[in-house]
Motif scaffolding. Structure first.
Motif, PDB file in Angstrom:
ATOM      1  N   UNK A 105     -28.677  -5.109  -9.207  1.00 36.32           N
ATOM      2  CA  UNK A 105     -29.094  -6.313  -9.937  1.00 36.32           C
ATOM      3  C   UNK A 105     -28.638  -7.574  -9.212  1.00 36.32           C
ATOM      4  N   UNK A 106     -27.497  -7.506  -8.538  1.00 32.84           N
ATOM      5  CA  UNK A 106     -26.944  -8.650  -7.822  1.00 32.84           C
ATOM      6  C   UNK A 106     -27.249  -8.556  -6.330  1.00 32.84           C
ATOM      7  N   UNK A 107     -26.954  -7.402  -5.732  1.00 34.48           N
ATOM      8  CA  UNK A 107     -26.949  -7.273  -4.279  1.00 34.48           C
ATOM      9  C   UNK A 107     -28.269  -6.799  -3.699  1.00 34.48           C
ATOM     10  N   UNK A 108     -29.225  -6.421  -4.538  1.00 35.06           N
ATOM     11  CA  UNK A 108     -30.526  -6.020  -4.031  1.00 35.06           C
ATOM     12  C   UNK A 108     -30.616  -4.536  -3.750  1.00 35.06           C
ATOM     13  N   UNK A 109     -31.757  -4.084  -3.249  1.00 29.52           N
ATOM     14  CA  UNK A 109     -31.999  -2.644  -3.078  1.00 29.52           C
ATOM     15  C   UNK A 109     -31.088  -1.963  -2.059  1.00 29.52           C
ATOM     16  N   UNK A 110     -30.492  -2.753  -1.149  1.00 29.78           N
ATOM     17  CA  UNK A 110     -29.581  -2.136  -0.165  1.00 29.78           C
ATOM     18  C   UNK A 110     -28.121  -2.294  -0.569  1.00 29.78           C
ATOM     19  N   UNK A 111     -27.873  -2.459  -1.870  1.00 29.03           N
ATOM     20  CA  UNK A 111     -26.523  -2.745  -2.372  1.00 29.03           C
ATOM     21  C   UNK A 111     -25.494  -1.696  -1.974  1.00 29.03           C
ATOM     22  N   UNK A 112     -25.934  -0.444  -1.835  1.00 33.63           N
ATOM     23  CA  UNK A 112     -24.991   0.635  -1.542  1.00 33.63           C
ATOM     24  C   UNK A 112     -24.845   0.882  -0.041  1.00 33.63           C
ATOM     25  N   UNK A 113     -25.488   0.055   0.758  1.00 30.46           N
ATOM     26  CA  UNK A 113     -25.444   0.220   2.205  1.00 30.46           C
ATOM     27  C   UNK A 113     -24.482  -0.772   2.848  1.00 30.46           C
ATOM     28  N   UNK A 114     -23.938  -0.378   3.996  1.00 34.27           N
ATOM     29  CA  UNK A 114     -23.019  -1.208   4.788  1.00 34.27           C
ATOM     30  C   UNK A 114     -23.827  -2.252   5.555  1.00 34.27           C
ATOM     31  N   UNK A 115     -23.591  -3.517   5.253  1.00 31.35           N
ATOM     32  CA  UNK A 115     -24.332  -4.582   5.912  1.00 31.35           C
ATOM     33  C   UNK A 115     -23.489  -5.857   5.916  1.00 31.35           C
ATOM     34  N   UNK A 116     -22.565  -6.011   6.861  1.00 27.64           N
ATOM     35  CA  UNK A 116     -21.709  -7.206   6.896  1.00 27.64           C
ATOM     36  C   UNK A 116     -22.500  -8.509   6.972  1.00 27.64           C
ATOM     37  N   UNK A 117     -23.706  -8.438   7.517  1.00 31.09           N
ATOM     38  CA  UNK A 117     -24.499  -9.653   7.684  1.00 31.09           C
ATOM     39  C   UNK A 117     -24.861 -10.299   6.345  1.00 31.09           C
ATOM     40  N   UNK A 118     -24.824  -9.524   5.255  1.00 34.00           N
ATOM     41  CA  UNK A 118     -25.206 -10.085   3.960  1.00 34.00           C
ATOM     42  C   UNK A 118     -24.287 -11.253   3.556  1.00 34.00           C
ATOM     43  N   UNK A 119     -23.057 -11.272   4.099  1.00 34.45           N
ATOM     44  CA  UNK A 119     -22.123 -12.333   3.722  1.00 34.45           C
ATOM     45  C   UNK A 119     -22.454 -13.660   4.389  1.00 34.45           C
ATOM     46  N   UNK A 120     -23.387 -13.650   5.333  1.00 36.56           N
ATOM     47  CA  UNK A 120     -23.855 -14.900   5.948  1.00 36.56           C
ATOM     48  C   UNK A 120     -24.934 -15.566   5.100  1.00 36.56           C
ATOM     49  N   UNK A 121     -25.521 -14.816   4.180  1.00 37.53           N
ATOM     50  CA  UNK A 121     -26.591 -15.338   3.313  1.00 37.53           C
ATOM     51  C   UNK A 121     -26.524 -14.605   1.985  1.00 37.53           C
ATOM     52  N   UNK A 122     -25.623 -15.028   1.134  1.00 30.27           N
ATOM     53  CA  UNK A 122     -25.365 -14.324  -0.121  1.00 30.27           C
ATOM     54  C   UNK A 122     -26.566 -14.405  -1.061  1.00 30.27           C
ATOM     55  N   UNK A 123     -26.789 -13.368  -1.875  1.00 28.53           N
ATOM     56  CA  UNK A 123     -27.964 -13.340  -2.762  1.00 28.53           C
ATOM     57  C   UNK A 123     -27.889 -14.427  -3.836  1.00 28.53           C
ATOM     58  N   UNK A 124     -29.034 -14.851  -4.363  1.00 22.93           N
ATOM     59  CA  UNK A 124     -29.067 -15.938  -5.348  1.00 22.93           C
ATOM     60  C   UNK A 124     -28.240 -15.672  -6.603  1.00 22.93           C
TER      61      UNK A 124
END
Length: 550
Positions: free
Chosen positions: A458-477
């Protein structure tokens, strides 16, 4: 109201005492049996199905008539059954556990804010959780609540200020460099550099974090890295090895009995611990009681030395920057001013809290971070490229240079999000109230599924359970800075050592990545998290390491 296990046992004990005192034995046996049968029937079968105000809240089936969904939780990887229930049933989930006891899961930030922040006094940790924590960490910040917690935290806050923590940064480097030397020696004796060598990284990370916390918190040098038979390190190694779901369940069942927690900490229990061998399901209490006795003995020695050290009382001392010295000086100042001052027992409990919460969680967090980097060579390479120039300038870089490294921060934040060292916690309603439009009766247990909250689609999107450090450069709305990644909790019970832990983890991680390459120990390796108070690697995290070639 549905009673908790300790409440149910307590009421049963009181009822039995009353009827034994006033009735003939036969009447007691018949009446007591009938009362107990009807109570069990109501609690296990009738209440959760027909009478509970929560019976219409969505959730998994009631499950086993005695254990409820407890077996599913116990057999599953920590947090994973709860994650499935949230996916299926939504942001509020009801789960029935042993003997019909209900638990609620709340996911939305508004509900978590009420439980953990705005009304935190009305939603304390349940007694069974406080008892378990108190056995290991004493009655320190992790177990006290209300005004006691406020005063204790206020007294301790200055010791965890940024200036004080920055003054300790040089202390980290002795243990870190010791670990790097040990790993280099392991590789030198391991043969082919191209192949590297398999090393149980969690064991070494546990030692280095223990050495760091002992020196930064107490000015006490354990040097467990070079002393494999260090008493404190051995005791904690045994204690953490006991962290399994079944062991924790047995411990909770034991301490739910009146007086059991105090008994396990008694000198008599320690001296006669061998008797547990003859009681079914309790032999694991022998190493537990033995380890805690050793930890408390060393802790008492550390505190006694600190209290008797005249240099600690010097307000301008530059050589006594450890946390306990600062607390001793603060206590002396508060006593003179007539304010709140921690007692000797409270100071002792803080020693246990620092040791128990300050090194094992940090070691687990580092181990999971190395595992995730080992599975992702490109992210590891990028991190090495970021930290290597810093170390080339200074082999002991100032933390001011490390804290602003963007990729280092992304990697650590993502690791803590995905594999939080403390994957869950509990609260209990001390009042009846509405939360997220659900009427919650007094006594209801809350399961705060940190690992599930951190990976909520609901917060992190469909890849919420995956390792993706890049997500912290563009946090979800929908990202909430407080409640979307709850690894350090929130509110008055949020981890007081958060900044210290992040500083330590960044420093250790940067130094290791600068010196070594990490990869999985063998093909098909999968993570093995324990399902207990903390989420440590069950297999001590074997990884293959190689020296970084300049």
């Amino acid at each position: 109201m549905s009673p908790t296990l300790s409440q149910a046992l307590g009421s049963t004990w009181q009822y039995a005492s009353d009827i034994f005192a006033n009735r003939p034995v036969l009447t007691v046996l018949i009446g007591g049996s009938a009362w107990l049968f009807s109570r069990v029937l109501y609690q296990m079968f009738l209440y959760p199905r027909f009478f509970s105000p929560l019976r219409s809240v969505p959730g998994p089936p009631l499950g086993h008539p005695i254990y409820g969904q407890f077996v599913t939780i116990l057999r599953g990887e920590v947090g994973i059954p709860q994650r499935g229930w949230v996916k299926e049933h939504g942001s509020v989930v009801r789960v029935v556990g042993p003997i019909g006891i209900e638990r609620l899961i709340f996911m939305r930030p508004e509900a978590l804010h009420k439980i953990l922040v705005s009304d935190w006094v009305d939603y304390p940790r349940p007694n069974f959780m406080r008892s378990v924590l108190a056995l290991v960490t004493g009655h320190g910040l992790l177990t006290v609540t209300g005004n006691d917690h406020k005063q204790m935290r206020r007294a301790m806050n200055p010791a965890f200020s940024i200036p004080n923590l920055m003054a300790q940064r040089e202390i980290y480097w002795g243990p870190i460099e010791g670990l790097i030397d040990i790993l280099n020696n392991e590789l030198s004796n391991g043969g082919d550099q191209s192949v590297g060598k398999q090393v149980l990284m969690y064991e070494w990370l546990s030692k280095v974090t223990l050495d760091i916390i002992c020196e930064t918190a107490f000015g006490y040098q354990t040097d467990s890295l070079h002393n494999p038979h260090n008493e404190l390190a051995e005791a904690y190694e045994i204690l953490t090895s006991l962290q399994t779901g079944p062991n924790i369940s047995r411990l909770i069942a034991v301490i739910s009995l009146p007086g059991a927690a105090r008994f396990l900490n008694s000198e008599w229990a320690y001296k006669n611990r061998h008797l547990f061998e003859y009681i079914p399901l309790l032999p694991t209490l022998i190493p537990f009681v033995d380890s805690m006795h050793r930890i408390r003995a060393v802790s008492a020695q550390m505190l006694a030395e600190k209290m008797s050290d005249s240099a600690v009382s010097l307000s301008d001392s530059e050589t006594k920057r450890d946390i306990m010295s600062l607390l001793v000086r603060a206590r002396q100042a508060d006593s003179k001013a007539g304010g709140y001052a921690m007692s000797d027992q409270a100071m002792m409990d803080q020693v246990l809290t620092f040791l128990g919460a300050g090194h094992e969680t940090t070691a687990s967090g580092l181990a999971w971070t190395l595992w995730l980097l080992a599975k992702d060579p490109e992210t590891q390479r990028k991190l090495r490229e970021e930290v290597s120039p810093i170390f080339a300038e200074n082999p002991r870089p100032d933390y001011r240079f490390l804290k602003d490294l963007t990729w280092l921060d992304c990697v650590l934040q993502e690791s803590l999000r995905l594999m939080p060292p403390a994957p869950m916690t509990f609260r209990q309603a001390a009042k009846s109230d509405y939360i997220d439009d659900i009427y919650v009766p007094k006594g209801t247990l809350f399961y705060i599924p940190i690992r599930v909250i951190n990976t909520w689609t609901e917060i992190w999107g469909p890849d919420a359970e995956e390792w993706n450090p890049r997500r912290w450069l563009n946090l979800p709305p929908k990202y909430n800075a407080t409640f979307s990644s709850l690894s350090f909790l929130a509110g008055p019970h949020a981890c007081i050592g958060k900044t210290m832990a992040i500083m330590e983890m960044k420093t250790v991680l940067a130094a290791l990545i600068n010196s070594f390459e990490f990869s999985p120990a063998y093909e098909g390796q999968v993570p093995q998290p324990t399902a207990a108070v903390t989420m440590k690697p069950k297999d001590n995290m074997p990884l293959r390491i190689r020296k970084v070639v300049a």
